[in-house]
Design an enzyme around this catalytic site. Sequence first.
Site, PDB file in Angstrom:
ATOM      1  N   GLU A   1     -10.204   4.813   9.196  1.00 38.59           N
ATOM      2  CA  GLU A   1     -10.387   4.444   7.790  1.00 38.59           C
ATOM      3  C   GLU A   1     -10.917   3.017   7.656  1.00 38.59           C
ATOM      4  O   GLU A   1     -10.438   2.227   6.839  1.00 38.59           O
ATOM      5  CB  GLU A   1      -9.081   4.633   7.009  1.00 38.59           C
TER       6      GLU A   1
ATOM      7  N   ASP B   1      -2.056  14.361   7.078  1.00 37.61           N
ATOM      8  CA  ASP B   1      -1.610  13.108   6.473  1.00 37.61           C
ATOM      9  C   ASP B   1      -0.385  13.290   5.583  1.00 37.61           C
ATOM     10  O   ASP B   1      -0.500  13.196   4.361  1.00 37.61           O
ATOM     11  CB  ASP B   1      -2.764  12.500   5.665  1.00 37.61           C
TER      12      ASP B   1
ATOM     13  N   LYS C   1      -3.669   0.038  13.970  1.00 40.21           N
ATOM     14  CA  LYS C   1      -4.470   1.130  13.405  1.00 40.21           C
ATOM     15  C   LYS C   1      -5.906   0.782  13.761  1.00 40.21           C
ATOM     16  O   LYS C   1      -6.456  -0.200  13.251  1.00 40.21           O
ATOM     17  CB  LYS C   1      -4.265   1.177  11.894  1.00 40.21           C
TER      18      LYS C   1
ATOM     19  N   TRP D   1     -13.528  13.171   2.854  1.00 39.56           N
ATOM     20  CA  TRP D   1     -12.270  12.934   3.562  1.00 39.56           C
ATOM     21  C   TRP D   1     -11.807  14.077   4.461  1.00 39.56           C
ATOM     22  O   TRP D   1     -10.785  13.958   5.151  1.00 39.56           O
ATOM     23  CB  TRP D   1     -11.160  12.586   2.554  1.00 39.56           C
TER      24      TRP D   1
ATOM     25  N   GLU E   1       4.238   9.013  -0.710  1.00 38.09           N
ATOM     26  CA  GLU E   1       2.848   9.058  -1.162  1.00 38.09           C
ATOM     27  C   GLU E   1       2.441  10.434  -1.683  1.00 38.09           C
ATOM     28  O   GLU E   1       1.874  10.558  -2.765  1.00 38.09           O
ATOM     29  CB  GLU E   1       1.922   8.648  -0.004  1.00 38.09           C
TER      30      GLU E   1
ATOM     31  N   GLU F   1       5.718   9.494  13.695  1.00 41.11           N
ATOM     32  CA  GLU F   1       5.687   8.667  12.480  1.00 41.11           C
ATOM     33  C   GLU F   1       5.952   9.542  11.258  1.00 41.11           C
ATOM     34  O   GLU F   1       5.237  10.512  11.013  1.00 41.11           O
ATOM     35  CB  GLU F   1       4.316   7.984  12.355  1.00 41.11           C
TER      36      GLU F   1
ATOM     37  N   ARG G   1      -1.584   3.709  16.901  1.00 42.67           N
ATOM     38  CA  ARG G   1      -1.537   4.910  16.047  1.00 42.67           C
ATOM     39  C   ARG G   1      -2.640   5.913  16.417  1.00 42.67           C
ATOM     40  O   ARG G   1      -3.780   5.524  16.703  1.00 42.67           O
ATOM     41  CB  ARG G   1      -1.628   4.524  14.575  1.00 42.67           C
TER      42      ARG G   1
ATOM     43  N   ASN H   1      -3.332  -1.599   7.616  1.00 43.91           N
ATOM     44  CA  ASN H   1      -4.671  -2.025   7.199  1.00 43.91           C
ATOM     45  C   ASN H   1      -4.584  -3.544   7.091  1.00 43.91           C
ATOM     46  O   ASN H   1      -4.012  -4.077   6.147  1.00 43.91           O
ATOM     47  CB  ASN H   1      -5.060  -1.424   5.845  1.00 43.91           C
TER      48      ASN H   1
ATOM     49  N   GLU I   1       0.863  -1.193   0.000  1.00 44.57           N
ATOM     50  CA  GLU I   1       0.000   0.000   0.000  1.00 44.57           C
ATOM     51  C   GLU I   1       0.891   1.233   0.000  1.00 44.57           C
ATOM     52  O   GLU I   1       1.813   1.353   0.808  1.00 44.57           O
ATOM     53  CB  GLU I   1      -0.920  -0.014   1.234  1.00 44.57           C
ATOM     54  N   ARG I   2       0.622   2.124  -0.956  1.00 44.14           N
ATOM     55  CA  ARG I   2       1.439   3.334  -1.143  1.00 44.14           C
ATOM     56  C   ARG I   2       2.905   2.971  -1.392  1.00 44.14           C
ATOM     57  O   ARG I   2       3.827   3.696  -0.973  1.00 44.14           O
ATOM     58  CB  ARG I   2       1.335   4.281   0.056  1.00 44.14           C
TER      59      ARG I   2
END
Length: 678
Positions: A278, A357, A274, A537, A385, A379, A311, A195, A152-153
Site C-alpha cells: 500500500e 484484510d 510494513k 483494490w 475497522e 495478526e 508483515r 504506515n 489510523e482506523r
Amino acid sequence: MSGQSDFHAAWSAPEAFRALGSRRVTVVGDGLLVETVRQEVAQATARFGGTIVGDTGGGAEGGADLILALNTQPDKPEPDAESFTVARQNGVTTLLADGAAGLLYGFFHLVRLGESAFGADHPAEHHGPAMRLRMLDHWDNVAVHDVMGQVERGYAGGSIFWADGALRSDLTRVRAYGRLLAAIGVNAISVNNVNVHAVEARLLTDRLDDVVALADCLRPYGIRVHLSVSFAAPVVLGGLPTADPLDPAVRAWWADTTQQVYARIPDFGGYVVKADSEGQPGPFAYGRSHADGANVLADAVAPHGGVVHWRAFVYNHHQDWRDRSTDRARAAHDHFAPLDGQFRDNAIVQVKNGPIDFQPREPVSPVLAAMPATRMAVEFQVTQEYTGQQRHICYLAPMWREVLDFRPWGDGGARIAEVAAGGGPDEPGGGLAAVSNVGDDHFWTGHPLAQANLYAFGRLAWDPTLDPAAILDEWIGLTFPRDASGVSDLLRDTLHSIMDDSWRDYERYSAPLGVGFMVRPSDHYGPGVDGYEYTQWGTYHFADRDGIGVDRSVATGTGYAAQYPEPWSQTYESVDQCPDELLLFFHHVRYDHVLHSGSTVIQHIYDTHFTGAEHVQRARSLWAALAKEDVIDAEVHARVSERLDEQVRSAEEWRDQINTYFYRKSGIPDALGREIYR
Ligand code: GCV
C-alpha cells in the site's frame, strides 16, 4: 469527557481488588516489577482494610494469608520468567514466580480469582503463557495525518501517546494502559503506525527521546516498546543513496542506528515493518526479497536481543478489476511461502489472520501453514475497522478462537495457536499481535463494550484454549462490580445475551457467506455493496444476475484453494464440501444453489439479514431495560445506548441495502414474503 486524567478504570475497577485487598499480604523480592506488585498490594490493602505484613519471612508465622514471592533465581530464561505457581495450604495462598514478570502476572491472576483464591487448600498449580510474544500494534500517528487522522482506523479519539505533533506531556494514561495490559499479559507494544510518515520515521533517530519516555513508562509493567520503521529510513533519515538491504553501507546504517536505540533503551523490543505494501517502501525496489529486507533489520537488533516483525500483508493495490486472474488472496502466500527457511531466527513473519484484510469472515491465511521453518505471528485486528468501528457491538473472541483452533493439516494436525506458539523455549513462534483499539476517549475504546475485545485478545494470547464466554465473564466481573456484592446477575446475563453471539450477528447483517468487502470505500463503515467492485483494490464479489462469489478453485478459478495443505485444499476446491460460511469466498454459485443448511444462497441472504437486524433490535431493548435497574453506572449505560441506536440504524441499513441489491440482481422474492424494497 476525554482528557489525560479522566478515564474509565476498564477491567481494573477498584472493587475487583477487594478479595486480595482485604488480606494480610507478604511480598518477597526486589526489582522494578516487584515494586509494581508491592504498590498494587499497598493500594489494594489500603482501600479494603488488609495489611502488608513484612517483606520477608512472613509466611503463616508472620500471619500472612497471602504470600507473593519471587524465587531467588533471577537468571532463568524468559519463558519461565513469566510463569508462576499458586498453591493454598493451611489457609495460606502462596504465589511463587521464577521471574518478576511472573509475579506481576500471578498477582493479576489472583485478582481475577477474587475470593476463590482464598478457598479450599490445593496443591501448586502452574501457569504460564502459551505465546512468548503477546503484542499490541498501535496505528497511531504522532501528527494528525491529512487522510487517516491521528489513529489510523482508530475509533476512540486521539492517540494516548501523542498529541499536537509531540509526545504527550502527561503520561498518566500511558501508565494506566500499561497496568491494564499487564493484567492481561500483553508484553510488547509498537507505538506508531505501520504506515510510517515523515515525522514518525524520526522516532528512530532525533525523536528517540519520546520512545525512551514511553519505554520508561511501560517498563514497570513488563512491556517492551517496539517501533514501526520505514524501510527507506537509510535514505530518508540517513541520507544514503539507497536502502538496498544488501548494500554494506545500508547494513552499517541499520546496525549503528539500532545500537544507538539500545544505548538508550536496553530492553527495546525491535522493529515492525510494513514493506512493499500500500505504497510503503520495501526491498522489491532493489530487486531483493522480503527475507533480504527482514534480515538486515534482524541482524541489527540481534546482538541486543531484539526481534523484527515483518508483515506479510503484501499485495498489488493497483489491480485492474477486468483482470480475473490476479487474486489478492493469493498474494501473501505467493510472495512469502517460497522464502521459508531464509529468515533469521529473530525475524518474525506477521500474518493477518485471513488472506484479505480483517473481514468479519475469511478463511485462515494459508501462509500460516506454509512456512514451518519460519517464526510466524498471527495478526488480529482488535480495532473494529470492518466490524462496526466501535459503534457496533461485535465481540471478536469467538472469531479469534476459530482461527486459533483451525487445524490446517486436518484432524490430528497442529492448530494455528500451536504454529504461533512455536516448538518450545528453543524454537519460539512469533506469538500473537493485534491492532489496538484504544484512544484518548474516556472509555478508552469509544464503545465501552469494545473494551472486552482488548481484554479477550490478551487472555487468548496467554491461553488460546480459553472459552470466549468465560473470558467475557471475567471481563464483566473485573469491570462492572460496584460494591462488595459484585456484578448483578441481571447485568451479567444481559451482557452475555447481547455480546456472546454479536460477531455472528454482525456477519449475518453484513456481506454474506464469506464474500466480504461490501463496505463503503475508504472509511469502511456501513454498506456499499458495489463500493469496491470496480476499484484497484482487488476486493470483488462478481455478483451478476445469476449468481455471486469469487471462483478461487484450481479447476476453474484463481487456484487459491491449492495454497492450503490437504485436506483443506480439497475441501475448499469442492463446491459441495466447502463450508457454507466461506462458500462465496471460494466459489461463484447461482442464487438458487442449495447450501448444506438446506437453504438457497438467496434465501440465506434474506434470512440472515432479517435475523441479524432483529437481534440488534433485541439487544437494544435488553439494554434499555437496564435503565430502570440500578445495576450499571449511568455514563456507561448512556454511551452504550447511544451506540446501540446507531447500531440498530446501521444494521437495518445493511439489511435493506443487501436484500434489495440481491432482489434486484436475482429477481427472486423472499420465500417468507417479508418486506424487501424494490
Ligand atoms: C495501516 C488495511 C487498512 C489500512 C491499514 C492496512 C494495513 O488496508 O485499511 O488502514 O494500514 O490494512 O494493515 O497495513
